[in-house]
Scaffold this motif. Structure first.
Motif, short mmCIF file in Angstrom:
data_model
loop_
_atom_site.label_atom_id
_atom_site.label_comp_id
_atom_site.label_asym_id
_atom_site.label_seq_id
_atom_site.Cartn_x
_atom_site.Cartn_y
_atom_site.Cartn_z
N ALA A 286 -43.22 8.63 67.93
CA ALA A 286 -44.57 8.89 67.43
C ALA A 286 -45.50 7.77 67.88
O ALA A 286 -45.21 6.59 67.66
N GLU A 287 -46.58 8.16 68.52
CA GLU A 287 -47.62 7.21 68.91
C GLU A 287 -48.83 7.47 68.00
O GLU A 287 -49.44 8.53 68.07
N ILE A 288 -49.14 6.50 67.16
CA ILE A 288 -50.11 6.68 66.08
C ILE A 288 -51.21 5.63 66.18
O ILE A 288 -50.93 4.44 66.40
N TYR A 289 -52.43 6.05 66.00
CA TYR A 289 -53.55 5.11 66.06
C TYR A 289 -53.39 4.07 64.95
O TYR A 289 -53.24 4.41 63.79
N ASP A 290 -53.46 2.80 65.34
CA ASP A 290 -53.20 1.72 64.37
C ASP A 290 -54.21 0.59 64.48
O ASP A 290 -53.87 -0.55 64.79
N ALA A 291 -55.46 0.90 64.20
CA ALA A 291 -56.46 -0.16 64.13
C ALA A 291 -56.15 -1.10 62.97
O ALA A 291 -56.49 -2.29 63.02
N PHE A 292 -55.51 -0.58 61.93
CA PHE A 292 -55.07 -1.36 60.78
C PHE A 292 -53.70 -0.85 60.35
O PHE A 292 -53.37 0.32 60.57
N THR A 293 -52.92 -1.70 59.71
CA THR A 293 -51.56 -1.31 59.33
C THR A 293 -51.54 -0.08 58.43
O THR A 293 -50.62 0.75 58.53
N TYR A 294 -52.53 0.04 57.57
CA TYR A 294 -52.55 1.18 56.65
C TYR A 294 -52.65 2.51 57.39
O TYR A 294 -52.12 3.53 56.94
N MET A 295 -53.31 2.51 58.54
CA MET A 295 -53.45 3.75 59.31
C MET A 295 -52.08 4.29 59.71
O MET A 295 -51.83 5.50 59.62
N THR A 296 -51.21 3.41 60.16
CA THR A 296 -49.87 3.85 60.55
C THR A 296 -49.14 4.44 59.36
O THR A 296 -48.55 5.53 59.43
N LEU A 297 -49.17 3.73 58.25
CA LEU A 297 -48.43 4.13 57.07
C LEU A 297 -48.87 5.49 56.55
O LEU A 297 -48.05 6.39 56.32
N VAL A 298 -50.18 5.68 56.38
CA VAL A 298 -50.66 6.94 55.80
C VAL A 298 -50.53 8.09 56.79
O VAL A 298 -50.28 9.24 56.39
N THR A 299 -50.65 7.82 58.09
CA THR A 299 -50.49 8.89 59.08
C THR A 299 -49.05 9.36 59.15
O THR A 299 -48.79 10.56 59.33
N LEU A 300 -48.10 8.45 58.99
CA LEU A 300 -46.70 8.86 58.93
C LEU A 300 -46.47 9.85 57.79
O LEU A 300 -45.76 10.84 57.95
N GLU A 301 -47.09 9.58 56.64
CA GLU A 301 -46.98 10.49 55.51
C GLU A 301 -47.62 11.83 55.83
O GLU A 301 -47.03 12.90 55.60
N ASP A 302 -48.83 11.78 56.36
CA ASP A 302 -49.59 13.01 56.55
C ASP A 302 -49.05 13.88 57.67
O ASP A 302 -49.24 15.10 57.67
N LEU A 303 -48.35 13.29 58.62
CA LEU A 303 -47.70 14.07 59.67
C LEU A 303 -46.39 14.68 59.18
O LEU A 303 -45.80 15.50 59.87
N GLY A 304 -45.94 14.25 58.02
CA GLY A 304 -44.74 14.85 57.44
C GLY A 304 -43.45 14.12 57.71
O GLY A 304 -42.36 14.66 57.46
N PHE A 305 -43.52 12.87 58.20
CA PHE A 305 -42.30 12.12 58.45
C PHE A 305 -41.69 11.58 57.15
O PHE A 305 -40.53 11.20 57.12
N CYS A 306 -42.49 11.50 56.12
CA CYS A 306 -42.01 11.14 54.79
C CYS A 306 -42.98 11.73 53.78
O CYS A 306 -44.07 12.19 54.14
#
Length: 394
Positions: A286-306
């Motif tokens: 997964a390549e996820i936009y990460d201007a800030f650490t929180y972006m990675t974390l919440v996008t992982l959730e919203d994409l359904g990885f957790c």
């Protein structure tokens, strides 16, 4: 008669056939236009195709008449153009539009290109580090209070911490693992390993973010060439197919954002996975936009990885490393590799590089030693205002 002049009875398959980076990191001298040109030439060379096949062009963020200015600089006269601008998600959204156009026979080959000298411009005093937005429209109610972009992300992170017990250490793990990936990438701007303690002890930029929770500022550009399946036999590399895409815009004013813990990737991701006919559990990288650490974390959730609220725990134990359970931002991401203003196109380049097996020391392998089969690239724009998600496969 060109391929696009034929009547498309059924949608054509669309592949990424060329990728490239321009010089990146600390780049002195070249203009943004020159970085666009350098990346475009390299991507075309990577594809093995003749420049004459390019009849579509997509660009944003440069020129008075983007993308007309940039196309002219590159000597292109496209019959299909896109200048969609939705922040960092721009390039995933553009890729979706281009893939639709190619599938429908409206274009044969579309070049997406980006270049920026953001770092050099700040050092030379040609621009400021903080984004400046006009006070018209919905933002007029926030601008007078000095509500900066990073403050908006920081507020959202704090809300997630309040709702789900997410910790500063878990957010810091995102930065630590991004740097671990960057340490194996010779093109990354910052490669020295960091620890959770180093992230937490850094200067506070906007609570709860310290410096290492925030993306770096670099120069650089990249390009991606998409083409119809008809051209694939003539390409130099094996194709990487666009399997499904999704896009979604959410809000502009923070007061219109219904839930700070849910990003627009929750919808763009669902659409992309449904259209690709795959599930999050099928994805290898997964390549996820990460201007800030929180972006990675919440996008992982919203994409359904957790599940929602479990992103912090998911990011622990090295899961996001290039050799982890779900390799994320395998080049080091915007937190360590490069972030020249808008990073969305770099996500597509890295995803394709991994699927081709061209990532060198940070190459991901499946448990059986084979190359990854499926990747997702998900870009975020504004302050979780927009999202574009693309599923790619070998």
């Amino acid at each position: 008669m060109s391929v696009s002049q034929r009547t498309a009875r059924t949608p054509r398959k669309v592949a990424v056939v060329g990728i490239a980076l321009s010089d990146c990191g600390r780049v002195e001298g070249p203009t943004p236009y020159a970085l666009h040109a350098q990346a475009a030439r390299r991507a075309l060379a990577d594809s093995g195709l003749d420049r004459g096949v390019i009849d579509g062009f997509a660009s944003a963020g440069l020129g008075a008449l983007a993308p007309v200015d940039v196309a002219g600089y590159l000597g292109l006269r496209p019959t299909w153009v896109d200048s969609t601008s939705v922040g960092g998600a721009t390039w995933e959204v553009m890729a979706a539009h281009a893939a639709d156009a190619i599938a429908a026979g409206r274009a044969d080959a579309v070049l997406l290109v980006y270049g920026s000298t953001a770092r050099a411009d700040i050092r030379a005093g040609r621009r400021t580090a903080n984004l400046s937005f006009g006070a018209g429209g919905p933002l007029q109610f926030e601008v007078p209070y000095g509500h900066t972009l990073i403050a908006k992300y920081a507020m959202a992170a704090r809300r997630h911490m309040h709702e789900y017990g997410t910790t500063l250490e878990q957010l810091a793990e995102v930065a630590v693992q991004a740097r671990a990936n960057a340490s194996r990438n010779p093109s990354a701007m910052f490669r020295e390993p960091i620890s959770v303690d180093e992230v937490l002890s850094g200067p506070v930029i906007a609570d709860p973010f310290t410096k290492l929770h925030c993306c770096i500022r670099s120069d650089g550009g990249c390009a991606v060439l998409l083409a119809a399946e008809d051209h694939v036999p003539d390409t130099a590399k094996a194709p990487v197919w666009i399997l499904g895409t999704g896009e979604h815009v959410s809000h502009t004013a923070m007061s219109d954002w219904e839930d700070f813990t849910v990003s627009p990737a929750a919808l763009s991701g669902r659409l992309a996975f449904e259209r690709a006919g795959v599930r999050p559990g099928d994805i290898d990288i997964a390549e996820i936009y990460d201007a800030f650490t929180y972006m990675t974390l919440v996008t992982l959730e919203d994409l359904g990885f957790c599940a929602k609220g479990e992103g912090g725990a998911f990011a622990e134990k090295g899961r996001l490393r290039w050799d982890g359970e779900l390799p994320v931002n395998t080049d080091g991401g915007g937190l360590s590799a490069c972030h020249p203003g808008m990073r969305g196109l770099f996500l597509l380049v890295e995803a394709v590089r991994q699927l081709r097996g061209e990532a060198g020391a940070h190459q991901v392998r499946r448990a059986d030693g084979s190359l990854p089969e499926l990747a997702v690239a998900s870009g975020t724009g504004g302050w979780f205002c927009s999202s574009g998600t693309v599923v790619l496969g070998r």
